[in-house]
Design a protein around this motif. Structure first.
Motif, PDB file in Angstrom:
ATOM      1  N   ALA A 348       0.910  -1.097   0.013  1.00  0.00           N
ATOM      2  CA  ALA A 348       0.087   0.114  -0.111  1.00  0.00           C
ATOM      3  C   ALA A 348       0.771   1.191  -0.087  1.00  0.00           C
ATOM      4  CB  ALA A 348      -0.931   0.023   1.282  1.00  0.00           C
ATOM      5  N   VAL A 349       0.629   2.046  -0.746  1.00  0.00           N
ATOM      6  CA  VAL A 349       1.321   3.619  -0.868  1.00  0.00           C
ATOM      7  C   VAL A 349       0.448   4.892  -0.582  1.00  0.00           C
ATOM      8  CG1 VAL A 349       3.016   4.824  -2.267  1.00  0.00           C
ATOM      9  CG2 VAL A 349       2.989   2.420  -2.578  1.00  0.00           C
ATOM     10  N   VAL A 350       0.925   5.663   0.280  1.00  0.00           N
ATOM     11  CA  VAL A 350      -0.065   6.938   0.307  1.00  0.00           C
ATOM     12  C   VAL A 350       0.937   7.839  -0.395  1.00  0.00           C
ATOM     13  CG1 VAL A 350      -1.329   8.308   1.656  1.00  0.00           C
ATOM     14  CG2 VAL A 350      -0.848   5.982   2.461  1.00  0.00           C
ATOM     15  N   PHE A 351       0.722   8.271  -1.525  1.00  0.00           N
ATOM     16  CA  PHE A 351       1.522   9.289  -2.202  1.00  0.00           C
ATOM     17  C   PHE A 351       1.637  10.615  -1.635  1.00  0.00           C
ATOM     18  CE2 PHE A 351       0.613   5.563  -4.759  1.00  0.00           C
ATOM     19  CZ  PHE A 351       1.745   5.452  -5.436  1.00  0.00           C
ATOM     20  N   THR A 352       1.771  10.835  -0.628  1.00  0.00           N
ATOM     21  CA  THR A 352       1.778  12.319   0.077  1.00  0.00           C
ATOM     22  C   THR A 352       3.178  12.628   0.250  1.00  0.00           C
ATOM     23  OG1 THR A 352       1.536  10.848   2.251  1.00  0.00           O
ATOM     24  CG2 THR A 352      -0.309  12.210   1.779  1.00  0.00           C
ATOM     25  N   ASP A 353       3.609  13.889   0.975  1.00  0.00           N
ATOM     26  CA  ASP A 353       4.683  14.210   1.114  1.00  0.00           C
ATOM     27  C   ASP A 353       5.001  14.245   2.673  1.00  0.00           C
ATOM     28  OD1 ASP A 353       7.346  15.344   1.274  1.00  0.00           O
ATOM     29  OD2 ASP A 353       7.065  17.255   0.467  1.00  0.00           O
ATOM     30  N   PRO A 354       5.636  13.364   3.418  1.00  0.00           N
ATOM     31  CA  PRO A 354       6.430  12.372   2.720  1.00  0.00           C
ATOM     32  C   PRO A 354       5.587  11.061   2.318  1.00  0.00           C
ATOM     33  CG  PRO A 354       6.693  12.281   5.178  1.00  0.00           C
ATOM     34  CD  PRO A 354       6.116  13.506   4.745  1.00  0.00           C
ATOM     35  N   GLU A 355       5.968  10.334   1.356  1.00  0.00           N
ATOM     36  CA  GLU A 355       5.172   8.992   1.115  1.00  0.00           C
ATOM     37  C   GLU A 355       5.165   8.134   2.360  1.00  0.00           C
ATOM     38  OE1 GLU A 355       5.688   9.110  -3.706  1.00  0.00           O
ATOM     39  OE2 GLU A 355       6.639   7.430  -2.628  1.00  0.00           O
ATOM     40  N   ILE A 356       4.169   7.320   2.382  1.00  0.00           N
ATOM     41  CA  ILE A 356       4.083   6.088   3.058  1.00  0.00           C
ATOM     42  C   ILE A 356       3.770   4.842   2.485  1.00  0.00           C
ATOM     43  CG2 ILE A 356       2.969   5.052   5.181  1.00  0.00           C
ATOM     44  CD1 ILE A 356       2.426   7.942   6.293  1.00  0.00           C
ATOM     45  N   ALA A 357       4.541   3.704   2.925  1.00  0.00           N
ATOM     46  CA  ALA A 357       4.170   2.574   2.102  1.00  0.00           C
ATOM     47  C   ALA A 357       4.552   1.491   3.034  1.00  0.00           C
ATOM     48  CB  ALA A 357       5.279   2.386   0.785  1.00  0.00           C
ATOM     49  N   TRP A 358       3.677   0.489   2.916  1.00  0.00           N
ATOM     50  CA  TRP A 358       4.015  -0.789   3.901  1.00  0.00           C
ATOM     51  C   TRP A 358       3.422  -2.050   3.015  1.00  0.00           C
ATOM     52  CZ3 TRP A 358      -0.211   2.795   4.071  1.00  0.00           C
ATOM     53  CH2 TRP A 358      -1.245   2.331   4.183  1.00  0.00           C
ATOM     54  N   CYS A 359       3.906  -3.471   3.704  1.00  0.00           N
ATOM     55  CA  CYS A 359       3.455  -4.408   3.057  1.00  0.00           C
ATOM     56  C   CYS A 359       3.743  -5.566   4.070  1.00  0.00           C
ATOM     57  CB  CYS A 359       3.915  -4.934   1.779  1.00  0.00           C
ATOM     58  SG  CYS A 359       5.578  -5.246   1.461  1.00  0.00           S
TER      59      CYS A 359
END
Ligand code: NAD
Length: 460
Positions: A348-359
């Motif tokens: 999952a990726v949240v394309f914010t600044d900063p980006e957040i991603a996890w799996c």
């Protein structure tokens, strides 16, 4: 033509031309099945291409450029205040981004001989559906794949209007409102809130729960929350919207515990709902749950042997890449291949600044499940590459099974986290161990070294 005059027979009819639908259809065609897609908009790409992932990422790219130019001042590069022209920005998004990708999909469909029929599909049993629209027809099918997707959920008691928008309307960039209220601190509220803030809006965000991105690891959310606090005019957590009243040229918003405030526009982003109503599914054996989600098994088969379903209509996570994988699984199952949606890692990726991603598994889920895990954190403050980018606010987090060292989950926050999630997914999906990751040479200086460093810290 009279409704029902034309009856077409196909091996597979796919209902919905989004990422789940076209992935299923293209794979069916590759596997020799005669396949047709019915799409209400008579086009391929769905919400992802026209009103979701792609246009939002185009606008986030513009926001990113503005943010980088601002940060550049700190290192002696002053580009001045941005002069923003919405027409060229909209045109670039519509023609060079969305239009180009749409033309690409249409040409792939032609190449694979997948016909796209425009209209709304309504099932009339387990073998036939009717297409409503300009050219009504019936389609008899061997199998159907339902890939109808989802739409923004409404805020109870609030109707959309000229100034109260959902994400689809907000992505059209009607203007840059001076004061924007964002309802919902999830993926969409944060991504689009940051787009509008970068373009110059004073953004107020209201979130029902006591934190942004509920359900996401707090260690990952914290750097984003700090940035949003600085970037937005106000962030109200654990706050209910009591009323939104559109009058004159603005909207009066009453938030719990606050005096009424006026906004020029409001974006409502409080989740999405499956588009499974009015599809005639009651004429089939397909079963829906209480939320209207289609129940499927690991091969994406519904309770009706002739109907499969993929994508947002089948539940969370409502992400395009999950739908695409499901589409391929459904096609292979139809062709008699031994396929199953048994993926462990759905990044999952949240394309914010900063980006957040996890799996994979996060720390709190691992602990809640009673699993013995080791957790490593690598702060990007120690990353050479992060230093050269002027960004020390990132973090790489790794969750490994204590007994075996197997990588169970990875969380990332920082610029480019979304791209780094690919390696994380590979590690989790393939049950790599911390040793595998630690002993793999990662190029220096890159942000990818963070995962190697985190893994190394868990070695004896
Ligand atoms: P979301 O579920 O991510 O967030 C909705 C937020 O609204 C939650 O934080 C929830 O607590 C809050 N909320 C609910 N009711 C509320 C109320 N009455 N008042 C205030 N806040 C309220 O949903 P979304 O942001 O609308 O996005 C929908 C889905 O679309 C996501 O779940 C995701 O699957 C998908 N999406 C993905 C991406 C991506 O992959 N980057 C981007 C956008 C959307």
């Amino acid at each position: 033509m009279v409704m029902g005059d034309r009856v077409e027979e196909v091996d597979v009819v796919v209902v919905g031309g989004g990422p789940g639908g076209y992935s299923a259809a293209f794979r069916c065609a590759d596997l020799g099945l005669e396949t047709l897609i019915v799409d209400a908009g008579a086009r391929l790409g769905g919400a992802c291409l026209y009103e979701g992932c792609i246009p939002s990422k185009a606008l986030l790219h513009a926001a990113h450029l503005i943010g980088e130019a601002e940060r550049a001042r700190e290192i002696g590069l002053d580009f001045g205040a941005p002069r923003i022209s919405l027409d060229p920005l909209r045109k670039w998004k519509a023609d060079r981004v969305v239009g180009k990708l749409a033309r690409g999909l249409a040409s792939v469909a032609r190449g694979k001989k997948v016909e796209v029929v425009g209209g709304r599909a309504v099932f009339e049993g387990s073998r036939e559906l009717r297409v409503e629209g300009d050219a009504p027809q019936k389609i008899r099918f061997g199998h159907a794949v339902v890939a109808v997707g989802s739409a923004p959920r409404a805020l109870p008691g609030v109707e959309l209007g000229e100034r109260v928008m959902d994400s689809t309307a907000a992505l059209d960039l009607p203007d840059v409102p001076e004061r924007l209220l964002v309802v919902g601190g999830g993926y969409i509220g944060l991504e689009l809130g940051q787009v509008y803030a970068a373009l110059g809006s004073r953004v107020t965000l209201v979130e029902l729960t006591d934190g942004l991105l509920p359900g996401v690891d707090r260690d990952l959310v914290q750097p984003l929350a700090r940035r949003v606090e600085r970037q937005f005019a106000a962030v109200h957590l654990a706050t209910r919207v009591l009323a939104l009243r559109e009058e004159g040229g603005s909207v009066e918003a009453t938030l719990e515990g606050q005096a009424p405030e006026r906004f020029d526009r409001v974006l409502v982003a409080v989740g999405r709902r499956p588009l499974t109503a009015d599809l005639g599914l009651e004429t089939t054996r397909v079963r829906l749950d209480a939320r209207g989600l289609i129940e499927i098994d690991a091969q994406c088969r519904t309770a009706d042997p002739r109907i499969l379903a993929v994508g947002d209509a089948t539940g969370e996570p409502m992400l395009a890449h999950r739908a695409m994988r499901q589409g391929k699984v459904a096609a292979e199952a139809l062709a008699g291949r031994p396929a199953a949606f048994d993926n462990v890692a759905v990044p999952a990726v949240v394309f914010t600044d900063p980006e957040i991603a996890w799996c994979g598994l996060d720390e709190s889920a691992a602990r809640a499940a009673g699993r013995e895990v080791n957790v490593a954190r690598f702060a990007w403050a120690a990353s050479g590459r992060a230093a050269t980018l002027g960004r020390a606010d990132g973090l790489t987090k790794l969750v490994a099974e204590a007994a075996t060292g197997r990588v169970l989950g990875v969380g990332l926050v920082g610029p480019g986290a979304g791209e780094l999630a690919a390696e994380a997914a590979l590690a989790v999906e393939n049950a790599l161990t911390v040793e595998d990751v630690a002993l793999t040479i990662h190029a220096h200086p890159t942000l990818s070294e963070g995962l190697m460093e985190a893994a190394e810290s868990l070695l004896d």
